[in-house]
Scaffold this motif. Structure first.
Motif, short mmCIF file in Angstrom:
data_model
loop_
_atom_site.label_atom_id
_atom_site.label_comp_id
_atom_site.label_asym_id
_atom_site.label_seq_id
_atom_site.Cartn_x
_atom_site.Cartn_y
_atom_site.Cartn_z
N VAL A 21 0.84 -1.20 0.00
CA VAL A 21 0.00 0.00 0.00
C VAL A 21 0.87 1.25 0.00
O VAL A 21 0.61 2.19 -0.75
CB VAL A 21 -0.98 -0.01 1.20
CG1 VAL A 21 -1.66 1.34 1.36
CG2 VAL A 21 -2.01 -1.12 1.02
N THR A 43 2.33 1.75 -3.42
CA THR A 43 1.29 2.19 -4.35
C THR A 43 1.09 3.71 -4.25
O THR A 43 0.84 4.37 -5.25
CB THR A 43 -0.04 1.46 -4.07
OG1 THR A 43 0.17 0.07 -4.25
CG2 THR A 43 -1.16 1.93 -4.96
N HIS A 44 1.21 4.24 -3.05
CA HIS A 44 0.99 5.67 -2.83
C HIS A 44 2.31 6.44 -2.80
O HIS A 44 2.36 7.58 -2.35
CB HIS A 44 0.22 5.89 -1.53
CG HIS A 44 -1.20 5.43 -1.64
ND1 HIS A 44 -2.19 6.22 -2.16
CD2 HIS A 44 -1.78 4.24 -1.32
CE1 HIS A 44 -3.33 5.55 -2.16
NE2 HIS A 44 -3.12 4.35 -1.65
N GLN A 45 3.37 5.79 -3.26
CA GLN A 45 4.69 6.40 -3.36
C GLN A 45 5.18 6.95 -2.02
O GLN A 45 5.75 8.03 -1.94
CB GLN A 45 4.71 7.47 -4.44
CG GLN A 45 4.39 6.91 -5.80
CD GLN A 45 4.37 7.95 -6.89
OE1 GLN A 45 4.34 9.14 -6.64
NE2 GLN A 45 4.39 7.50 -8.13
N VAL A 46 4.91 6.18 -0.97
CA VAL A 46 5.44 6.50 0.35
C VAL A 46 6.61 5.58 0.58
O VAL A 46 6.52 4.37 0.35
CB VAL A 46 4.36 6.30 1.45
CG1 VAL A 46 4.95 6.53 2.83
CG2 VAL A 46 3.18 7.22 1.19
N SER A 96 -3.74 8.35 8.27
CA SER A 96 -4.25 8.94 7.04
C SER A 96 -5.16 7.98 6.30
O SER A 96 -5.52 6.92 6.79
CB SER A 96 -3.08 9.34 6.15
OG SER A 96 -2.44 8.17 5.68
N LEU A 155 -4.42 6.08 4.10
CA LEU A 155 -3.76 4.79 3.87
C LEU A 155 -4.31 3.70 4.79
O LEU A 155 -4.38 2.54 4.41
CB LEU A 155 -2.25 4.92 4.05
CG LEU A 155 -1.52 5.86 3.11
CD1 LEU A 155 -0.05 5.92 3.46
CD2 LEU A 155 -1.71 5.44 1.67
N GLU A 157 -7.26 1.92 3.32
CA GLU A 157 -6.88 0.96 2.29
C GLU A 157 -6.24 -0.28 2.90
O GLU A 157 -6.51 -1.41 2.49
CB GLU A 157 -5.92 1.62 1.29
CG GLU A 157 -5.63 0.72 0.12
CD GLU A 157 -4.85 1.42 -0.97
OE1 GLU A 157 -4.26 0.70 -1.80
OE2 GLU A 157 -4.81 2.66 -1.02
#
Length: 91
Positions: free
Chosen positions: A21, A24-27, A45, A47, A50
């Motif tokens: 995850v 996917t969110h570029q963290v 957040s 996230l 998800e």
């Protein structure tokens, strides 16, 4: 010939979900471990929603959002999930 696969421990499965995850969110997921401090990653957040949905889909447990706030590490989250559903680690 039958092979017996060793099930992946729940904390490691959660870690894999978390990393997927975050990526996917570029963290940045570098350094994320089962004992890492989750609030440092901005886990309060969107996230979390998800991640909760992925846990429900892949492990079959509905984890209340409060549980994410109350737990500080993936290892603690795994223990909380087993308290919710003792069979979760066996799936």
């Amino acid at each position: 010939m039958t092979s017996t696969l060793t099930p992946v421990p729940l904390p490691e499965r959660l870690l894999a979900i978390w990393r997927d995850v975050l990526e996917t969110h570029q963290v940045d997921a570098d350094g994320l471990s089962v004992d890492g401090h989750l609030p440092d990653l901005g886990t309060r957040s969107i996230l979390i929603i998800e991640i909760a949905m992925r846990i429900q889909r892949e492990i079959g447990v509905d984890v209340p959002l409060e549980t994410f706030i109350e737990t500080r590490t993936i290892a603690e989250l795994a223990r909380a999930i087993v308290e919710i559903d003792p069979e979760a680690d066996a799936r």
